[in-house]
Scaffold this motif. Structure first.
Motif, PDB file in Angstrom:
ATOM      1  N   ALA A 299       4.902  -0.965   3.329  1.00 52.77           N
ATOM      2  CA  ALA A 299       6.228  -1.091   2.538  1.00 52.77           C
ATOM      3  C   ALA A 299       7.301  -2.259   3.369  1.00 52.77           C
ATOM      4  O   ALA A 299       7.279  -3.218   2.893  1.00 52.77           O
ATOM      5  CB  ALA A 299       7.161  -0.268   2.571  1.00 52.77           C
ATOM      6  N   MET A 300       7.509  -2.458   4.537  1.00 53.22           N
ATOM      7  CA  MET A 300       8.309  -3.097   5.355  1.00 53.22           C
ATOM      8  C   MET A 300       7.645  -4.536   4.697  1.00 53.22           C
ATOM      9  O   MET A 300       8.253  -5.536   4.374  1.00 53.22           O
ATOM     10  CB  MET A 300       8.419  -3.226   7.080  1.00 53.22           C
ATOM     11  CG  MET A 300       9.017  -1.782   7.526  1.00 53.22           C
ATOM     12  SD  MET A 300       8.379  -1.533   8.541  1.00 53.22           S
ATOM     13  CE  MET A 300       9.026   0.058   8.777  1.00 53.22           C
ATOM     14  N   ILE A 301       6.418  -5.033   5.247  1.00 52.11           N
ATOM     15  CA  ILE A 301       5.496  -6.291   4.412  1.00 52.11           C
ATOM     16  C   ILE A 301       5.402  -6.589   3.618  1.00 52.11           C
ATOM     17  O   ILE A 301       5.958  -7.701   3.416  1.00 52.11           O
ATOM     18  CB  ILE A 301       4.093  -6.769   5.421  1.00 52.11           C
ATOM     19  CG1 ILE A 301       4.451  -5.989   7.229  1.00 52.11           C
ATOM     20  CG2 ILE A 301       3.381  -7.601   5.679  1.00 52.11           C
ATOM     21  CD1 ILE A 301       3.638  -6.084   8.370  1.00 52.11           C
TER      22      ILE A 301
ATOM     23  N   GLY B  13      -4.624  -0.370  -4.115  1.00 52.33           N
ATOM     24  CA  GLY B  13      -4.492   0.160  -2.843  1.00 52.33           C
ATOM     25  C   GLY B  13      -3.769  -0.249  -1.688  1.00 52.33           C
ATOM     26  O   GLY B  13      -3.438   0.280  -0.438  1.00 52.33           O
ATOM     27  N   GLY B  14      -2.846  -1.889  -2.433  1.00 46.71           N
ATOM     28  CA  GLY B  14      -1.934  -2.597  -1.428  1.00 46.71           C
ATOM     29  C   GLY B  14      -2.944  -3.105  -0.309  1.00 46.71           C
ATOM     30  O   GLY B  14      -4.055  -2.966   0.124  1.00 46.71           O
ATOM     31  N   LEU B  15      -2.177  -3.843   0.656  1.00 45.43           N
ATOM     32  CA  LEU B  15      -2.862  -4.260   1.977  1.00 45.43           C
ATOM     33  C   LEU B  15      -3.248  -3.733   2.846  1.00 45.43           C
ATOM     34  O   LEU B  15      -3.675  -3.870   4.224  1.00 45.43           O
ATOM     35  CB  LEU B  15      -1.851  -5.425   2.420  1.00 45.43           C
ATOM     36  CG  LEU B  15      -1.025  -6.834   1.608  1.00 45.43           C
ATOM     37  CD1 LEU B  15       0.384  -7.078   2.097  1.00 45.43           C
ATOM     38  CD2 LEU B  15      -2.367  -7.136   1.005  1.00 45.43           C
ATOM     39  N   PHE B  16      -2.573  -2.385   2.881  1.00 45.22           N
ATOM     40  CA  PHE B  16      -2.678  -1.587   4.038  1.00 45.22           C
ATOM     41  C   PHE B  16      -3.532  -0.220   3.802  1.00 45.22           C
ATOM     42  O   PHE B  16      -3.831   0.015   4.817  1.00 45.22           O
ATOM     43  CB  PHE B  16      -0.998  -0.912   4.654  1.00 45.22           C
ATOM     44  CG  PHE B  16      -0.587  -1.595   5.755  1.00 45.22           C
ATOM     45  CD1 PHE B  16      -0.302  -1.344   7.096  1.00 45.22           C
ATOM     46  CD2 PHE B  16       0.191  -2.956   5.057  1.00 45.22           C
ATOM     47  CE1 PHE B  16       0.067  -2.826   8.166  1.00 45.22           C
ATOM     48  CE2 PHE B  16       0.195  -3.908   5.788  1.00 45.22           C
ATOM     49  CZ  PHE B  16       0.430  -3.591   7.133  1.00 45.22           C
TER      50      PHE B  16
ATOM     51  N   GLY C 202       0.874  -1.091  -0.035  1.00 46.27           N
ATOM     52  CA  GLY C 202      -0.253   0.187  -0.054  1.00 46.27           C
ATOM     53  C   GLY C 202       0.734   1.193  -0.206  1.00 46.27           C
ATOM     54  O   GLY C 202       1.425   1.574   1.242  1.00 46.27           O
ATOM     55  N   ILE C 203       0.924   2.192  -1.376  1.00 48.11           N
ATOM     56  CA  ILE C 203       2.039   2.744  -1.369  1.00 48.11           C
ATOM     57  C   ILE C 203       1.721   4.205   0.055  1.00 48.11           C
ATOM     58  O   ILE C 203       0.357   4.575   0.053  1.00 48.11           O
ATOM     59  CB  ILE C 203       2.068   3.576  -3.509  1.00 48.11           C
ATOM     60  CG1 ILE C 203       3.461   4.273  -3.080  1.00 48.11           C
ATOM     61  CG2 ILE C 203       1.602   4.117  -3.258  1.00 48.11           C
ATOM     62  CD1 ILE C 203       4.604   4.551  -4.087  1.00 48.11           C
ATOM     63  N   GLY C 204       3.204   5.423   0.007  1.00 47.46           N
ATOM     64  CA  GLY C 204       2.158   6.033   1.025  1.00 47.46           C
ATOM     65  C   GLY C 204       2.637   5.437   2.841  1.00 47.46           C
ATOM     66  O   GLY C 204       2.373   6.108   3.971  1.00 47.46           O
TER      67      GLY C 204
END
Lengths: 290, 321
Positions: free
Chosen positions: A239-241, A278-281, A232-234
């Protein structure tokens, strides 16, 4: 075999995560993809090589110097290519970033050369057996350094005034500006930290593969970007996971489809963009109009 | 068409037709042919990026797809060349449309990175599918076209052939840009929500833009393959996509003739400054940054016009801005 793949994957993933943090922090504050970040990572590897040559076998000092130099490089890039475009449409900034990426990678090729360079040994390499998997000191060092840097970043973002300013600017830069936060400073700090982490990743990758070359930035950059959007960008924990997941997925995928190793990350990227942009987060920032 | 325009067009065509009669240098003709091939290619990107505002970094993949499709159709299946070129165009149109579907949900720079990923996957397939593409070694010995006799085209004939198709492409893109299609594309580019309110089917036109751009890239790829007679995956990397991007932005996205001028400038540059050959991509990068900072609309933007001889007096009477 499973354990070995997992360890290699986590190792690689921690490096992707370090690079991905640079993408995600810049995206959070300035809302554009810093295409030049992969090349900053490559320059980090070269600066690490130079520092190692000057300082000798002292890992901590070499790491800190590399991070400082790469961070300054990031700030300089921002000054030249992005600051004049602070209020320009996003695509204009993206194009400028692509141009900057070309400049950085070609400068490295022309100034340093297109050969592959080894990094001087900073640490005695010893192998350990962990069950039936083999793990060496460089891998452990990489993993530990990456985790320590990420914990430090977490503390910086959540526990300091600058971290608070960065979080505020990522949420709403205009309001943050009205609250007396200097956007110029926030952007500078963001670029410094993002690039420094990229530089650390460059040094670690260089040490692990014992190879530094001018074109290493492109695919590493794209993969790290994939990690960033996977999380989830931002989002910094994203980013770590995302990095760790991508590293593991890539290693397991490569054991099945070895000649398409680089393609796995791109396939993951396209799948994420298609089904969960949106990614995971977080699932909203990608469609915010800027 | 006004008389002025007609004279301009005739002049350009005459110059292009006379060049090979006057200049008897293979080297110059080679550069002109390269410019014309790249011109067709960049016109495709102009539709996608300049008119419809879809930031595509995968244009080199379309180019490569056209080149490989055409070459393989001729070499493996024995197609005649013109049919292979049409096959290449159909192939790239289909893939362009197929790429258009998933990217519909993406905006701006996300689209750029997704198309970049697509291009890289395409290149990996080219490199790894040994049985079909000969992998990284490339495909040598692609036949050159021949018209009536059995002798393949020499350079002068090829020049006329390519320039003819380049002019046709230029004309087509002009017509597209001036038609409803072009206005729909530009409406999408400027604000796709507003365009949708105005009754433009954004899905349809985005896919159409990709397909049309793909057709031009496929044509250019086919010409390239049969001109150079050797293709390999190295010719169709992301660096080439970025180069095309620089050509469009340098000339002026959305102006049709601008990207062609950008192409001419960026292709002539390494030929004129021979000693800078190594620095070519660096210069491309510098051009991109500098153009974005100082003139994001490109060299050929709305405030440049052909000289209008008839209306000179009238223009002078207007108040100066």
């Amino acid at each position: 075999m499973f354990l070995q793949q997992l360890i290699n994957g986590l190792m690689l993933g921690s490096v992707y995560a370090l690079i991905a943090l640079g993408y995600t922090m810049v995206y959070g504050v300035m809302k554009f993809i810093n295409f030049a970040h992969g090349d900053v990572f490559m320059w980090g590897a070269f600066l690490g090589l130079l520092s190692a040559k000057f300082i000798g076998p002292n890992f901590i000092v070499v790491l800190l110097l590399t991070m400082l130099l790469t961070g300054v490089l990031g700030v300089v890039i921002e000054r030249i290519a992005y600051r004049p475009l602070r209020h320009a449409p996003r695509l204009v900034v993206t194009t400028s970033a692509i141009g900057m990426s070309l400049i950085l990678s070609n400068l490295a090729r022309l100034l340093i050369g297109s050969e592959t360079y080894p990094i001087p040994k900073l640490l005695a390499v010893k192998g350990f057996h962990l069950g039936n998997a083999l793990i060496n000191t460089t891998q452990i060092l990489t993993l530990v350094t990456a985790v320590v840097l990420m914990l430090l970043l977490q503390w910086f973002i959540n526990g300091t005034r600058y971290g608070k300013a960065i979080r505020a600017a990522s949420e709403d830069s205009e309001t943050a500006g009205l609250m007396g936060i200097s956007m110029d400073q926030v952007v500078m700090v963001t670029f410094f930290i993002g690039s420094a982490l990229g530089g650390a990743a460059g040094l670690l990758v260089g040490m692990y593969y014992d190879a530094v070359y001018a074109t290493m930035g492109f695919s590493a950059g794209l993969k790290a970007f994939t990690a960033a959007i996977l999380g989830g960008i931002g989002s910094i924990p994203g980013a770590m996971i995302g990095g760790l997941i991508l590293g593991v997925v890539e290693n397991f995928g490569a054991s099945v489809l070895s000649s398409y190793r680089d393609g796995i990350a791109f396939a993951v990227m396209i799948l994420v963009l298609l089904f969960k942009p949106g990614g995971l987060f977080n699932a909203f920032i990608y469609q915010k109009r800027v | 068409m006004s008389l002025n325009k007609l004279i301009q067009y005739l002049l350009i065509i005459t110059v292009l037709a006379v060049v090979p009669l006057v200049v008897r240098s293979d080297y110059v003709l080679h550069i002109l042919v390269t410019i014309a091939i790249y011109g067709i290619l960049v016109l495709g990107l102009e539709i996608i990026l300049g008119q419809a505002g879809l930031f595509s970094l995968g244009h080199a993949a379309f180019y490569g797809m056209g080149a490989y499709t055409s070459a393989l159709l001729v070499m493996k299946l024995g197609f005649p060349l013109w049919l292979a070129a049409i096959g290449a165009m159909i192939m790239t149109a289909i893939f362009g449309a197929a790429l258009g579907f998933p990217v519909l949900r993406l905006r701006g720079d996300y689209l750029a990175i997704a198309t970049l990923g697509f291009g890289e996957i395409f290149r990996l397939i080219l490199t790894n599918w040994d049985t079909l593409t000969h992998g990284p070694m490339g495909l040598p010995g692609i036949p050159r076209p021949h018209l009536f006799g059995a002798t393949p085209f020499n350079r002068v004939e090829y020049y006329y052939f390519i320039v003819f198709f380049f002019l046709v492409s230029l004309f087509l893109v002009y017509r597209i840009s001036g038609s409803f299609l072009g206005r729909a594309f530009r409406a999408l580019r400027d604000d796709d929500d507003a365009a949708e309110f105005m009754g433009i089917n954004t899905t349809k036109y985005k896919i159409l833009a990709f397909a049309l751009g793909g057709v031009f890239a496929g044509l250019a790829g086919s010409f390239y393959a049969h001109y150079i007679t050797f293709i390999s995956p190295d010719t169709f990397t992301y660096l080439d996509s970025e180069m095309m991007l620089a050509m469009v932005f340098l000339g002026g996205a959305g102006t049709v003739i601008g990207p062609v001028i950008g192409t001419i400038v960026l292709l002539l540059f390494p030929e004129v400054f021979r000693f800078l050959l190594e620095w070519r991509m660096l210069v491309v990068g510098v051009v991109m940054v500098v153009v974005m900072i100082y003139r994001p609309q490109g060299i050929w933007s709305a405030d440049v016009h052909w000289p209008k001889f008839k209306r000179r007096s009238l223009a002078l009477a207007e108040p100066r801005k």
